[in-house]
Scaffold this active site. Structure first.
Site, PDB file in Angstrom:
ATOM      1  CG  ASP A   1      -3.600  -3.244  -4.355  1.00 59.83           C
ATOM      2  OD1 ASP A   1      -3.529  -3.056  -5.577  1.00 59.83           O
ATOM      3  OD2 ASP A   1      -4.641  -3.085  -3.707  1.00 59.83           O
TER       4      ASP A   1
ATOM      5  CB  SER B   1      -0.969  -0.041   1.189  1.00 63.74           C
ATOM      6  OG  SER B   1      -1.968   0.941   1.053  1.00 63.74           O
TER       7      SER B   1
ATOM      8  CG  HIS C   1      -5.412  -2.507  -0.238  1.00 60.77           C
ATOM      9  ND1 HIS C   1      -4.702  -2.192  -1.371  1.00 60.77           N
ATOM     10  CD2 HIS C   1      -4.913  -1.699   0.760  1.00 60.77           C
ATOM     11  CE1 HIS C   1      -3.822  -1.233  -1.093  1.00 60.77           C
ATOM     12  NE2 HIS C   1      -3.930  -0.924   0.190  1.00 60.77           N
TER      13      HIS C   1
END
Length: 513
Positions: free
Chosen positions: A201, A177, A289
């Site tokens: 991601d 992230s 995610h």
């Protein structure tokens, strides 16, 4: 819109509106952080990178025995901490970087990834980057902090490399992230290119349209591989970044949404957890995610059957089974064992997965020509296919053909979690649909003379013919139509041997460096 979709989008809209508000109004985020200061150019002089006095981020060398706790910190500028933490100079070093956190604590995936890395490389150094105090701010504040954290990581990596004369090819950053962008910024600032950065991601909001110095990009390391698992929504509101940012960008299940992350499954998991389950409400929106992390963990643990991804121009073409080609590096392994192919442009790759670990499935392109005496036209037709091979079988795999016409050739993708081996028999059944959808003919019978099936994993191409007669007759709502392996085989023995050598030989040998 179904109830499940309605709930999902309600939660989704609330989240992205909060993020958008913080992204467009930095002053509303906190009373003491000046986010505009982080957008200024970062100094990269030798004097700057050797100044450790302003490092706030902490670096913990975790162990295989205690993967869930920080027992020893390595501090830049203090060489004695390297020996105290028993850093292994002779092996690979992984530096794990977390993302935004609501709780201010490490998420449960961190020790799981630490353990998986030690399982795969027992003598490795697994260093966890702790920037929790900065990551536990409003989203836009934490997003702005990635530049400062990236600077800290760059200083740490440069210091420990100089101190120990570590080969740069043994340094691998893994960021999730916001942590993926931290890794990218660190790689951009080091005075030598880091060997590899893996982006799990990378975060989307505030980064989708940012310049390459502010995000993870293919110039930040010798090799950059990226998993995109939650790109749902418009580009500026997607939780995960949609654009390609690495040498290889892999989009499992199209990259938008992952199996098992639907509202019904998530609500059931939360309800079964009782009060503790309420603490996992964020899984409603971060399940897809975080799947990027678990796919990577799976690649570390599942060594016998590696998950394969395939180069394709679009997910629509991939879903038609048109991209299962391994020639000229058109396929690759997902995760840790990826073949480090550097091209002049980013390479987009796709694959399907299961909803749980092990995530691997086997991909097949099915190509069928349908004949009909009448001009039939159908939409959204449900079919089921059964595969029987030398190692196993999988029956009644459901799929839907968006359009089914007479006298046309259709290609579609099917997957199975069973390793069937060499295909021998295929059964096809046309299910009854709830809505009758054809032009104006009453006949619902189609003829099939042959069926071609290509396996993505083995690259075999097999022709199937009707078990009886020259044509098979497929009737809507009828019984299975049976096909057997034809003597025609489009892949020679030499081609099969070459592919086997490629999958198991030098082209795919994992270099742990």
């Amino acid at each position: 819109m179904g109830e499940e979709n309605r709930i999902f989008w309600t939660v989704w809209i609330i989240l992205v509106n909060v993020i958008a508000a913080f992204s467009t109004n930095p002053e509303a985020t906190t009373g003491f952080v000046n986010t505009t200061a982080f957008t200024a150019p970062l100094p990269t002089t030798a004097e700057w990178i050797a100044d450790f006095t302003d490092i706030v981020t902490k670096f913990s060398l975790r162990t295989a025995d205690i993967p869930d706790d920080d027992m020893c910190y390595i501090v830049a500028g203090r060489p004695e901490t390297i020996e105290e933490c028993k850093f292994n100079v002779q092996t690979q070093s992984f530096i794990l970087i977390h993302g935004w956190t609501v709780t201010g604590m490490f998420e449960s995936w961190v020790p799981k990834l630490v353990s998986a890395l030690y399982e795969r490389v027992p003598d490795a150094n697994v260093i966890v980057v702790d920037w929790l105090t900065r990551a536990n701010q409003h989203y836009s504040t934490s997003a702005a902090y990635t530049k400062l954290v990236g600077r800290d990581v760059a200083k740490f990596v440069t210091w420990i490399q100089n101190e120990l004369q570590l080969p740069w090819e043994r340094i691998h950053l893994v960021g999730y992230s916001l942590g993926a962008h931290v890794a990218g910024i660190a790689g951009d600032l080091t005075n030598h290119k880091i060997s590899r950065i893996t982006g799990l991601d990378p975060a989307g909001p505030t980064f989708e349209h940012a310049d390459e110095q502010s995000i993870l990009s293919r110039d930040d390391a010798q090799f950059v591989d990226v998993l995109h698992t939650n790109t749902r929504g418009s580009p500026d509101r997607s939780i995960g970044i949609q654009r390609s940012v690495g040498h290889i960008d892999i989009y499992p299940n199209g990259g938008t949404f992952q199996p098992g992350c639907d509202i019904q499954n998530m609500l059931m998991t939360i309800s079964m957890g009782g009060i503790k389950g309420l603490q996992n409400m964020d899984q409603l929106v971060k399940c897809s995610h975080e799947r990027s992390v678990h796919l990577y963990i799976d690649s570390l643990l599942s060594t016998e059957q590696q998950t394969m991804a395939y180069r394709c121009n679009s997910k629509e073409a991939f879903n038609k089974g048109m991209c299962l080609n391994c020639r000229k590096n058109r396929c690759n392994k997902l995760g840790y064992n990826i073949n480090k192919v550097r091209t002049t442009r980013s390479t987009k790759m796709y694959l399907k997965t299961r909803d749980m670990m092990p995530y691997k499935v086997f991909h097949y392109q099915v190509k069928v020509h349908f004949f009909s005496k009448d001009s039939l036209s159908f939409t959204e037709q449900p079919l089921k296919i059964s595969l029987f091979g030398t190692n196993g079988e999988k029956e009644d795999i459901p799929f839907v053909l968006p359009v089914l016409n007479g006298n046309t050739t259709l290609s579609f993708l099917i997957t199975t979690d069973v390793n069937i081996g060499d295909l021998m028999i295929v059964k096809l059944r046309w299910e009854k649909d709830s809505i009758i959808s054809w032009s104006f003919w009453s006949s619902t019978q189609l003829h099939i003379r042959k069926m071609r099936i290509k396996s993505g994993e083995t690259q075999s191409r097999v022709i199937f013919s009707p078990k009886e007669g020259e044509f098979a007759y497929m009737v809507r709502g009828g019984e299975d139509t049976v096909f057997v392996k034809s003597k025609e085989d489009n892949m020679s023995r030499k081609e099969k041997l070459i592919h086997k050598l490629k999958m198991q030989g030098s082209n795919f040998v994992q270099n742990d460096a």
